[in-house]
Motif scaffolding. Structure first.
Motif, mmCIF file in Angstrom:
data_model
loop_
_atom_site.group_PDB
_atom_site.id
_atom_site.type_symbol
_atom_site.label_atom_id
_atom_site.label_comp_id
_atom_site.label_asym_id
_atom_site.label_seq_id
_atom_site.Cartn_x
_atom_site.Cartn_y
_atom_site.Cartn_z
ATOM 1 N N ALA A 196 0.829 -1.195 0.000
ATOM 2 C CA ALA A 196 0.000 0.000 0.000
ATOM 3 C C ALA A 196 0.871 1.254 0.000
ATOM 4 C CB ALA A 196 -0.932 -0.002 1.200
ATOM 5 N N ILE A 197 1.943 1.240 0.778
ATOM 6 C CA ILE A 197 2.837 2.401 0.849
ATOM 7 C C ILE A 197 3.464 2.668 -0.517
ATOM 8 C CG2 ILE A 197 5.010 3.240 1.848
ATOM 9 C CD1 ILE A 197 4.113 1.820 4.478
ATOM 10 N N LYS A 198 3.816 1.609 -1.243
ATOM 11 C CA LYS A 198 4.407 1.757 -2.574
ATOM 12 C C LYS A 198 3.424 2.363 -3.577
ATOM 13 C CE LYS A 198 7.476 -2.249 -2.190
ATOM 14 N NZ LYS A 198 7.711 -3.617 -2.704
ATOM 15 N N GLN A 199 2.135 2.250 -3.294
ATOM 16 C CA GLN A 199 1.113 2.680 -4.251
ATOM 17 C C GLN A 199 0.522 4.047 -3.909
ATOM 18 O OE1 GLN A 199 1.109 0.880 -6.851
ATOM 19 N NE2 GLN A 199 2.297 -0.726 -5.883
ATOM 20 N N GLN A 200 1.176 4.787 -3.056
ATOM 21 C CA GLN A 200 0.658 6.100 -2.673
ATOM 22 C C GLN A 200 0.551 7.002 -3.898
ATOM 23 O OE1 GLN A 200 3.483 7.157 0.453
ATOM 24 N NE2 GLN A 200 1.776 7.241 1.870
ATOM 25 N N GLY A 201 -0.488 7.791 -3.899
ATOM 26 C CA GLY A 201 -0.720 8.715 -4.998
ATOM 27 C C GLY A 201 -2.188 9.099 -5.028
ATOM 28 N N LYS A 202 -2.679 9.391 -6.208
ATOM 29 C CA LYS A 202 -4.068 9.797 -6.358
ATOM 30 C C LYS A 202 -4.615 9.209 -7.651
ATOM 31 C CE LYS A 202 -6.979 13.860 -6.353
ATOM 32 N NZ LYS A 202 -7.049 15.304 -6.331
ATOM 33 N N THR A 203 -5.858 8.798 -7.625
ATOM 34 C CA THR A 203 -6.534 8.282 -8.817
ATOM 35 C C THR A 203 -7.553 9.317 -9.257
ATOM 36 O OG1 THR A 203 -6.276 5.997 -8.072
ATOM 37 C CG2 THR A 203 -7.945 6.407 -9.748
ATOM 38 N N ASP A 204 -7.412 9.773 -10.501
ATOM 39 C CA ASP A 204 -8.300 10.827 -11.012
ATOM 40 C C ASP A 204 -9.459 10.306 -11.851
ATOM 41 O OD1 ASP A 204 -6.871 12.963 -9.837
ATOM 42 O OD2 ASP A 204 -5.375 12.854 -11.452
ATOM 43 N N HIS A 205 -9.346 9.091 -12.347
ATOM 44 C CA HIS A 205 -10.401 8.547 -13.207
ATOM 45 C C HIS A 205 -11.453 7.792 -12.369
ATOM 46 C CE1 HIS A 205 -7.237 5.452 -12.932
ATOM 47 N NE2 HIS A 205 -8.244 4.599 -12.908
ATOM 48 N N PRO A 206 -12.636 7.539 -12.966
ATOM 49 C CA PRO A 206 -13.677 6.794 -12.241
ATOM 50 C C PRO A 206 -13.206 5.382 -11.877
ATOM 51 C CG PRO A 206 -14.601 7.847 -14.184
ATOM 52 C CD PRO A 206 -13.103 8.002 -14.278
ATOM 53 N N ILE A 207 -13.668 4.903 -10.734
ATOM 54 C CA ILE A 207 -13.340 3.551 -10.282
ATOM 55 C C ILE A 207 -14.629 2.807 -9.935
ATOM 56 C CG2 ILE A 207 -11.097 4.233 -9.378
ATOM 57 C CD1 ILE A 207 -12.294 4.013 -6.529
ATOM 58 N N GLN A 208 -14.532 1.494 -9.966
ATOM 59 C CA GLN A 208 -15.678 0.678 -9.555
ATOM 60 C C GLN A 208 -15.509 0.341 -8.074
ATOM 61 O OE1 GLN A 208 -16.137 -3.395 -11.003
ATOM 62 N NE2 GLN A 208 -18.327 -2.991 -11.211
ATOM 63 N N VAL A 209 -16.594 0.534 -7.321
ATOM 64 C CA VAL A 209 -16.592 0.202 -5.899
ATOM 65 C C VAL A 209 -17.533 -0.970 -5.689
ATOM 66 C CG1 VAL A 209 -17.048 1.038 -3.564
ATOM 67 C CG2 VAL A 209 -16.200 2.622 -5.304
ATOM 68 N N ILE A 210 -17.037 -1.991 -5.009
ATOM 69 C CA ILE A 210 -17.872 -3.135 -4.637
ATOM 70 C C ILE A 210 -18.039 -3.052 -3.121
ATOM 71 C CG2 ILE A 210 -18.133 -5.639 -4.667
ATOM 72 C CD1 ILE A 210 -16.000 -5.563 -6.993
ATOM 73 N N PHE A 211 -19.252 -2.775 -2.702
ATOM 74 C CA PHE A 211 -19.537 -2.591 -1.284
ATOM 75 C C PHE A 211 -19.641 -3.944 -0.576
ATOM 76 C CE2 PHE A 211 -21.073 1.221 -3.413
ATOM 77 C CZ PHE A 211 -20.474 2.207 -2.646
ATOM 78 N N SER A 212 -19.646 -3.912 0.731
ATOM 79 C CA SER A 212 -19.690 -5.156 1.513
ATOM 80 C C SER A 212 -20.972 -5.949 1.275
ATOM 81 C CB SER A 212 -19.510 -4.872 3.003
ATOM 82 O OG SER A 212 -20.559 -4.076 3.482
ATOM 83 N N ASN A 213 -22.042 -5.269 0.831
ATOM 84 C CA ASN A 213 -23.293 -5.975 0.527
ATOM 85 C C ASN A 213 -23.315 -6.487 -0.922
ATOM 86 O OD1 ASN A 213 -23.711 -3.665 -0.966
ATOM 87 N ND2 ASN A 213 -25.489 -2.985 0.180
ATOM 88 N N LYS A 214 -22.147 -6.405 -1.611
ATOM 89 C CA LYS A 214 -21.912 -6.899 -2.982
ATOM 90 C C LYS A 214 -22.515 -5.996 -4.048
ATOM 91 C CE LYS A 214 -19.722 -10.338 -1.273
ATOM 92 N NZ LYS A 214 -18.391 -10.017 -0.855
ATOM 93 N N LYS A 215 -23.108 -4.870 -3.685
ATOM 94 C CA LYS A 215 -23.611 -3.923 -4.674
ATOM 95 C C LYS A 215 -22.423 -3.185 -5.267
ATOM 96 C CE LYS A 215 -28.225 -3.333 -2.914
ATOM 97 N NZ LYS A 215 -29.249 -2.424 -2.406
ATOM 98 N N LYS A 216 -22.563 -2.812 -6.546
ATOM 99 C CA LYS A 216 -21.480 -2.135 -7.266
ATOM 100 C C LYS A 216 -21.919 -0.728 -7.648
ATOM 101 C CE LYS A 216 -19.726 -6.450 -9.127
ATOM 102 N NZ LYS A 216 -19.449 -7.231 -10.338
ATOM 103 N N GLU A 217 -20.933 0.152 -7.689
ATOM 104 C CA GLU A 217 -21.213 1.539 -8.057
ATOM 105 C C GLU A 217 -19.937 2.123 -8.664
ATOM 106 O OE1 GLU A 217 -21.977 5.549 -5.488
ATOM 107 O OE2 GLU A 217 -23.260 3.830 -4.993
ATOM 108 N N THR A 218 -20.095 2.996 -9.644
ATOM 109 C CA THR A 218 -18.961 3.694 -10.221
ATOM 110 C C THR A 218 -18.797 5.014 -9.473
ATOM 111 O OG1 THR A 218 -19.302 2.672 -12.375
ATOM 112 C CG2 THR A 218 -17.983 4.682 -12.328
ATOM 113 N N LEU A 219 -17.604 5.233 -9.007
ATOM 114 C CA LEU A 219 -17.287 6.457 -8.257
ATOM 115 C C LEU A 219 -16.447 7.347 -9.161
ATOM 116 C CD1 LEU A 219 -17.462 7.898 -5.486
ATOM 117 C CD2 LEU A 219 -15.362 6.699 -4.879
ATOM 118 N N LYS A 220 -16.956 8.530 -9.443
ATOM 119 C CA LYS A 220 -16.259 9.455 -10.348
ATOM 120 C C LYS A 220 -15.308 10.356 -9.609
ATOM 121 C CE LYS A 220 -19.973 9.227 -13.596
ATOM 122 N NZ LYS A 220 -20.918 9.821 -14.412
#
Length: 138
Positions: free
Chosen positions: A114-138
């Motif tokens: 995780a430390i090696k991957q520090q930075g910022k993501t600017d593009h949309p990502i897919q989030v899979i919540f604990s209830n297995k529902k999915k959502e795109t986060l912009k």
């Protein structure tokens, strides 16, 4: 004289039946009210969980680079009032790493990968919540 006793006996049964019906009606109403309260509490708890998990995903976007998707896992408290979530992060190059994120703390990062991957993501990502529902986060 025997007719009077029969009439009184009949009236007593009617009174008992009415009283029993009232008791059943009151118990039914109490059950409906309690069931509604339990349902509303559960809905509120699920809504709170969703908001926290979404906030964790937003934090992850600001903490790690090149995220493709994030799967939010188990919620736990490391100390009273300190809420953490286990997360699995898949990067754009399909590398996977696991870490945990503390809610409202963007400074602490756990795990060597995780430390090696520090930075910022600017593009949309897919989030899979604990209830297995999915959502795109912009």
């Amino acid at each position: 004289m025997t007719e009077d006793k029969e009439v009184k006996h009949f009236d007593g049964e009617k009174t008992k039946r009415k009283r029993n019906l009232w008791i059943i009606a009151v118990l039914f109403i109490i059950t409906i009210i309690l069931g509604g309260k339990i349902y509303m509490d559960k809905q509120s708890e699920q809504e709170q969980q969703y908001k926290q998990e979404k906030e964790i995903a937003i934090q992850a976007k600001g903490m790690f680079k090149d995220i493709k998707s994030i799967q939010v896992g188990k919620r736990f408290e490391s100390s009273p009032g300190t809420i953490n979530f286990n997360v699995t992060i898949i990067q754009d190059n399909d590398e996977v790493f696991n870490t945990y994120i503390t809610l409202d703390d963007t400074d602490f990062i756990s795990g060597t990968n995780a430390i090696k991957q520090q930075g910022k993501t600017d593009h949309p990502i897919q989030v899979i919540f604990s209830n297995k529902k999915k959502e795109t986060l912009k």
